[in-house]
Design a protein around this motif. Structure first.
Motif, PDB file in Angstrom:
ATOM      1  N   THR A   1       0.828  -1.207   0.000  1.00 16.79           N
ATOM      2  CA  THR A   1       0.000   0.000   0.000  1.00 16.79           C
ATOM      3  C   THR A   1       0.860   1.252   0.000  1.00 16.79           C
ATOM      4  OG1 THR A   1      -1.753  -1.147   1.219  1.00 16.79           O
ATOM      5  CG2 THR A   1      -1.806   1.255   1.247  1.00 16.79           C
ATOM      6  N   LEU A   2       1.910   1.252   0.782  1.00 19.32           N
ATOM      7  CA  LEU A   2       2.815   2.402   0.839  1.00 19.32           C
ATOM      8  C   LEU A   2       3.482   2.665  -0.505  1.00 19.32           C
ATOM      9  CD1 LEU A   2       4.891   2.512   4.158  1.00 19.32           C
ATOM     10  CD2 LEU A   2       3.096   4.046   3.376  1.00 19.32           C
ATOM     11  N   VAL A   3       3.900   1.604  -1.155  1.00 19.92           N
ATOM     12  CA  VAL A   3       4.571   1.744  -2.452  1.00 19.92           C
ATOM     13  C   VAL A   3       3.582   2.221  -3.513  1.00 19.92           C
ATOM     14  CG1 VAL A   3       5.756   0.488  -4.301  1.00 19.92           C
ATOM     15  CG2 VAL A   3       6.355   0.060  -1.912  1.00 19.92           C
ATOM     16  N   ASP A   4       2.371   1.695  -3.468  1.00 21.98           N
ATOM     17  CA  ASP A   4       1.361   2.092  -4.443  1.00 21.98           C
ATOM     18  C   ASP A   4       0.918   3.544  -4.251  1.00 21.98           C
ATOM     19  OD1 ASP A   4       1.438  -0.410  -5.530  1.00 21.98           O
ATOM     20  OD2 ASP A   4      -0.364  -1.143  -4.517  1.00 21.98           O
ATOM     21  N   HIS A   5       1.026   4.041  -3.011  1.00 21.06           N
ATOM     22  CA  HIS A   5       0.606   5.415  -2.712  1.00 21.06           C
ATOM     23  C   HIS A   5       1.765   6.166  -2.052  1.00 21.06           C
ATOM     24  CE1 HIS A   5      -3.499   4.182  -3.634  1.00 21.06           C
ATOM     25  NE2 HIS A   5      -3.350   3.171  -2.809  1.00 21.06           N
ATOM     26  N   ALA A   6       2.788   6.388  -2.831  1.00 24.05           N
ATOM     27  CA  ALA A   6       4.024   6.980  -2.307  1.00 24.05           C
ATOM     28  C   ALA A   6       3.808   8.368  -1.709  1.00 24.05           C
ATOM     29  CB  ALA A   6       5.059   7.056  -3.423  1.00 24.05           C
ATOM     30  N   GLU A   7       2.811   9.104  -2.222  1.00 24.90           N
ATOM     31  CA  GLU A   7       2.592  10.479  -1.754  1.00 24.90           C
ATOM     32  C   GLU A   7       2.160  10.550  -0.299  1.00 24.90           C
ATOM     33  OE1 GLU A   7      -1.126   8.700  -2.956  1.00 24.90           O
ATOM     34  OE2 GLU A   7       0.763   8.957  -4.027  1.00 24.90           O
ATOM     35  N   ILE A   8       1.745   9.427   0.280  1.00 29.81           N
ATOM     36  CA  ILE A   8       1.314   9.413   1.679  1.00 29.81           C
ATOM     37  C   ILE A   8       2.436   9.876   2.600  1.00 29.81           C
ATOM     38  CG2 ILE A   8       0.734   7.848   3.580  1.00 29.81           C
ATOM     39  CD1 ILE A   8      -1.090   6.352   1.742  1.00 29.81           C
ATOM     40  N   LEU A   9       3.665   9.625   2.189  1.00 28.82           N
ATOM     41  CA  LEU A   9       4.811  10.027   3.002  1.00 28.82           C
ATOM     42  C   LEU A   9       5.478  11.292   2.459  1.00 28.82           C
ATOM     43  CD1 LEU A   9       6.391   6.501   3.678  1.00 28.82           C
ATOM     44  CD2 LEU A   9       4.956   7.867   5.201  1.00 28.82           C
ATOM     45  N   SER A  10       4.679  12.139   1.812  1.00 26.82           N
ATOM     46  CA  SER A  10       5.186  13.410   1.290  1.00 26.82           C
ATOM     47  C   SER A  10       4.517  14.558   2.040  1.00 26.82           C
ATOM     48  CB  SER A  10       4.891  13.525  -0.210  1.00 26.82           C
ATOM     49  OG  SER A  10       3.496  13.742  -0.417  1.00 26.82           O
ATOM     50  N   ASP A  11       4.854  15.787   1.640  1.00 31.95           N
ATOM     51  CA  ASP A  11       4.229  16.935   2.309  1.00 31.95           C
ATOM     52  C   ASP A  11       2.841  17.247   1.743  1.00 31.95           C
ATOM     53  OD1 ASP A  11       5.007  17.824  -0.144  1.00 31.95           O
ATOM     54  OD2 ASP A  11       6.224  19.504   0.580  1.00 31.95           O
ATOM     55  N   GLN A  12       2.384  16.441   0.763  1.00 32.60           N
ATOM     56  CA  GLN A  12       1.020  16.529   0.243  1.00 32.60           C
ATOM     57  C   GLN A  12       0.414  15.121   0.254  1.00 32.60           C
ATOM     58  OE1 GLN A  12       1.877  18.647  -3.575  1.00 32.60           O
ATOM     59  NE2 GLN A  12       0.558  20.246  -2.745  1.00 32.60           N
ATOM     60  N   PRO A  13       0.197  14.594   1.435  1.00 31.28           N
ATOM     61  CA  PRO A  13      -0.160  13.178   1.576  1.00 31.28           C
ATOM     62  C   PRO A  13      -1.508  12.769   0.995  1.00 31.28           C
ATOM     63  CG  PRO A  13      -0.418  14.315   3.662  1.00 31.28           C
ATOM     64  CD  PRO A  13       0.249  15.277   2.740  1.00 31.28           C
ATOM     65  N   THR A  14      -2.415  13.723   0.830  1.00 30.95           N
ATOM     66  CA  THR A  14      -3.767  13.343   0.384  1.00 30.95           C
ATOM     67  C   THR A  14      -4.117  13.882  -0.999  1.00 30.95           C
ATOM     68  OG1 THR A  14      -4.725  15.282   1.494  1.00 30.95           O
ATOM     69  CG2 THR A  14      -4.616  13.228   2.759  1.00 30.95           C
TER      70      THR A  14
END
Length: 456
Positions: free
Chosen positions: A169-182
């Protein structure tokens, strides 16, 4: 059949069975066994990442305070990762935001990969465990935690022989760990009728219901209203109204965003009944300065909503509660709608007690805005008041009543039952006009003398 022929047929059969894409045609897949295996793997993953009891976590913290990091076991270090999202009895904030929490997160930031692999999920769980108010100012330790997770994500994924569901899930949604997570989720969130789809998609991350993540998703969605194209905006209004109904915490933010965007559309003069009455329920009548909630929107947006109420009042007076709709008078006063800042309806006993569905609905939707017309008048007579500039204009539905002009409100506004004599007070009115003959030019001249000119 010769030996050669038999050998050839045997080779053909062996060749068929050996083809990878035909193997499952020859052997039945062990479905029940595979299902059992999946259940066992999930139980193992859950047990591996089960949060320890607070008692064990606090014991580890005491050991750390006493002896430092040197004497801690791998289990202790994992407990520390869980501890970052906890609040010690002696602290006012969660561990991550304390001095000791800063030391722990700095320790993990310099740790080798073998240790990070052990503590990665507890750190990930902790990352999502905070509420909005705790990360509002993006504390440096929380940003460092996010960086640790982001920088080691790919290496952890490649290192695992069989990646865990949460890792995938983390790899598929890499932006979750960015400054624009959603950012990526906003459009899906707005367009998907299944409000639980995103939650299901991210289920493996075990994001708590009170997490900053969901707050960020909703607020980012609300912010997106501002830059929506007009057709997209009108389509999305029902989705936000549903969101508002289920998330009362965001009522003001959603209402402000919807009204501000509506005011910039080509249909701003078209009344949106739901938004109008929702705003009335939340902030009171925009025509009253005492309704302080209207400071949430800019002046032009407030003016738009006031015009919605004025138009609805005029339509109710001339069409809804009038058996013989006076379209001529309705059209005359609509020429001034851009200048009208206040309107009031006074209903006679017939209109107040009518059981007609449309009458019941109007009275319900305008509860608190309607006054009763009393005194020496017929039960079918109604009245309205409009404020244009500094002039108050009172008119009546039945013939034989003149139109009165005042330079102040002719009645006490806190009174709900108004005697008709108060509205027909010739002693304090500054002008009085009848509607005999060709009355429109006379009204225009009377209003012009008071500095009021139609802009339409």
């Amino acid at each position: 059949m010769t030996i050669v022929d038999l050998k050839q047929r045997l080779q053909e059969k062996i060749s068929q069975i050996s083809e990878p894409n035909l193997i499952h045609n020859k052997f039945v897949r062990p479905q029940r066994l595979m299902k059992t295996l999946t259940v066992i793997e999930k139980k193992f993953d859950d047990s591996e990442n089960t949060q320890p009891l607070d008692e064990k976590i606090f014991k580890t913290i005491n050991r750390l305070k006493k002896n430092g990091f040197g004497d801690l076991t791998r289990r202790d270090l994992k407990n520390l990762a869980w501890a970052l999202g906890k609040k010690l009895p002696s602290e006012n904030e969660k561990m991550l935001f304390t001095q000791l929490g800063k030391e722990i997160i700095n320790y993990f930031s310099k740790a080798n990969f073998d240790l990070l692999r052990l503590v990665y999920f507890p750190l990930l769980y902790t990352y999502f465990s905070f509420e909005k108010k705790e990360v509002d100012k993006t504390p440096s330790t929380w940003v460092l935690l996010r960086n640790i997770l982001s920088q080691n994500k790919s290496k952890l994924f490649m290192d695992l022989r069989k990646p865990k569901p949460w890792m995938t899930t983390l790899v598929d949604h890499a932006e979750i760990l960015s400054d624009q997570p959603t950012k990526k989720f906003v459009r899906d969130f707005l367009q998907d009728n299944d409000q639980n789809r995103i939650s299901a998609e991210l289920e493996s991350l075990r994001i708590s219901a009170s997490s900053w993540f969901w707050d960020d998703l909703i607020r980012s969605s609300i912010k997106s209203i501002k830059n929506m194209k007009e057709d997209e905006y009108f389509k999305i209004i029902p989705r936000f109204l549903l969101l508002l109904e289920k998330n009362k915490l965001y009522t003001t933010d959603i209402l402000v965003a919807l009204l501000e965007r509506y005011a910039r559309t080509s249909q701003r003069e078209k009344v949106h009944e739901v938004l109008k009455h929702l705003a009335l329920d939340q902030w009171g009548n925009p025509q009253y300065e005492a309704s302080s909630g209207w400071v949430n929107v800019n002046v032009d947006t407030k003016k738009m909503v006031i015009q919605w109420f004025v138009k609805a009042d005029l339509e109710a007076f001339f069409k809804l509660f009038n058996q013989n709709a006076d379209i001529q008078r309705f059209n005359y006063w609509m020429r001034f709608i851009d200048q009208i800042t206040f309107s009031q309806i006074f209903l006679g006993s017939n209109a107040l007690n009518s059981k007609r569905d449309e009458h019941l609905k109007f009275r319900k939707m305008n509860r608190g805005r309607i006054k009763e017309l009393a005194g020496s008048t017929t039960s079918t007579n109604n009245a309205f008041l409009l404020k244009i500039g500094n002039v108050y204009i009172v008119d009546f539905s039945e013939t034989g009543n003149a139109c009165y002009f005042y330079n102040r409100l002719p009645y006490k506004d806190y009174i709900g039952k108004i005697d008709i004599k108060t509205l027909r007070n010739q002693e304090i009115c500054i002008d009085r006009q009848t509607r005999n003959g060709n009355w429109q030019p006379r009204f225009d001249n009377a209003l012009a003398r008071l500095g009021i000119f139609a802009k339409r």
